[in-house]
Motif scaffolding. Sequence first.
Motif, PDB file in Angstrom:
ATOM      1  N   ASN A 134       9.872  27.657  13.081  1.00  0.00           N
ATOM      2  CA  ASN A 134       9.193  29.267  12.951  1.00  0.00           C
ATOM      3  C   ASN A 134       7.785  28.904  12.092  1.00  0.00           C
ATOM      4  O   ASN A 134       7.803  28.136  11.084  1.00  0.00           O
ATOM      5  CB  ASN A 134      10.082  30.101  11.949  1.00  0.00           C
ATOM      6  CG  ASN A 134      11.184  30.341  12.742  1.00  0.00           C
ATOM      7  OD1 ASN A 134      11.474  30.944  13.882  1.00  0.00           O
ATOM      8  ND2 ASN A 134      12.410  30.095  12.289  1.00  0.00           N
ATOM      9  N   SER A 135       6.922  29.441  12.503  1.00  0.00           N
ATOM     10  CA  SER A 135       5.371  29.546  12.160  1.00  0.00           C
ATOM     11  C   SER A 135       5.716  30.290  10.778  1.00  0.00           C
ATOM     12  O   SER A 135       6.139  31.313  10.661  1.00  0.00           O
ATOM     13  CB  SER A 135       4.656  30.025  13.086  1.00  0.00           C
ATOM     14  OG  SER A 135       3.150  30.219  12.433  1.00  0.00           O
ATOM     15  N   LEU A 136       4.854  29.818   9.678  1.00  0.00           N
ATOM     16  CA  LEU A 136       4.598  30.304   8.241  1.00  0.00           C
ATOM     17  C   LEU A 136       3.343  31.060   8.551  1.00  0.00           C
ATOM     18  O   LEU A 136       2.907  31.632   7.529  1.00  0.00           O
ATOM     19  CB  LEU A 136       4.732  29.475   7.467  1.00  0.00           C
ATOM     20  CG  LEU A 136       6.138  28.848   7.072  1.00  0.00           C
ATOM     21  CD1 LEU A 136       5.984  27.676   6.027  1.00  0.00           C
ATOM     22  CD2 LEU A 136       7.068  29.936   6.753  1.00  0.00           C
ATOM     23  N   GLY A 137       2.428  31.022   9.665  1.00  0.00           N
ATOM     24  CA  GLY A 137       1.109  31.424   9.779  1.00  0.00           C
ATOM     25  C   GLY A 137       0.268  30.372   8.939  1.00  0.00           C
ATOM     26  O   GLY A 137       0.676  29.374   8.719  1.00  0.00           O
ATOM     27  N   GLU A 138      -1.019  30.965   8.850  1.00  0.00           N
ATOM     28  CA  GLU A 138      -2.078  30.102   8.318  1.00  0.00           C
ATOM     29  C   GLU A 138      -1.846  30.151   6.856  1.00  0.00           C
ATOM     30  O   GLU A 138      -2.126  30.994   6.133  1.00  0.00           O
ATOM     31  CB  GLU A 138      -3.406  30.684   8.624  1.00  0.00           C
ATOM     32  CG  GLU A 138      -4.592  29.640   8.553  1.00  0.00           C
ATOM     33  CD  GLU A 138      -5.934  30.327   9.086  1.00  0.00           C
ATOM     34  OE1 GLU A 138      -6.926  30.385   8.353  1.00  0.00           O
ATOM     35  OE2 GLU A 138      -5.944  30.230  10.144  1.00  0.00           O
ATOM     36  N   GLN A 139      -1.418  28.826   6.165  1.00  0.00           N
ATOM     37  CA  GLN A 139      -1.082  28.770   4.857  1.00  0.00           C
ATOM     38  C   GLN A 139      -2.551  28.314   4.077  1.00  0.00           C
ATOM     39  O   GLN A 139      -2.648  28.487   2.913  1.00  0.00           O
ATOM     40  CB  GLN A 139      -0.042  27.938   4.418  1.00  0.00           C
ATOM     41  CG  GLN A 139       1.511  28.302   5.183  1.00  0.00           C
ATOM     42  CD  GLN A 139       1.820  29.557   4.475  1.00  0.00           C
ATOM     43  OE1 GLN A 139       2.133  29.446   3.268  1.00  0.00           O
ATOM     44  NE2 GLN A 139       2.008  30.490   5.293  1.00  0.00           N
TER      45      GLN A 139
END
Length: 144
Positions: A119-124
């Motif tokens: 699952n993507s955590l988005g742009e960290q």
Amino acid sequence: MLLNIKSYIRKPEVAELFSYAVFPDDHSVEKTVSEYENNEAWQLYGYEDGELLVGLTGYEKAGSDLILHHIAVIPENRGLGYGRGMILEIMTKEKPEKVIAETDEEAVDFYRNLGFVVNSLGEQYPGIERFRCVYEVEEAADVD
């Protein structure tokens, strides 16, 4: 075979492997090495093929889960099953209920091919998307 390499974490071949698992600059590698030296819960194992250290994996147990912090294989030995083998050996040794890793897009297919749910955590970090990879370990069926 996995070997505990925490006692020789300062060897150049270990630093080289860390450079594949973290941002490849001296500061990031040093910060990672220091984390393993100063945190007794963080385990570090290497995989040797003959006399050559071809990979490493670092992790910690968190309750019944296993958190993979780092995994790396030297580029000329990638795709030969060393990464998969290290994870399977650790799972056999530690017997976790779940294995959890956070990675970047380059390693997502590696984890998916092992059966991890990604699952993507988005742009960290600016311009860098991170992913959470979770593998639920199935209990072996009892044989009567």
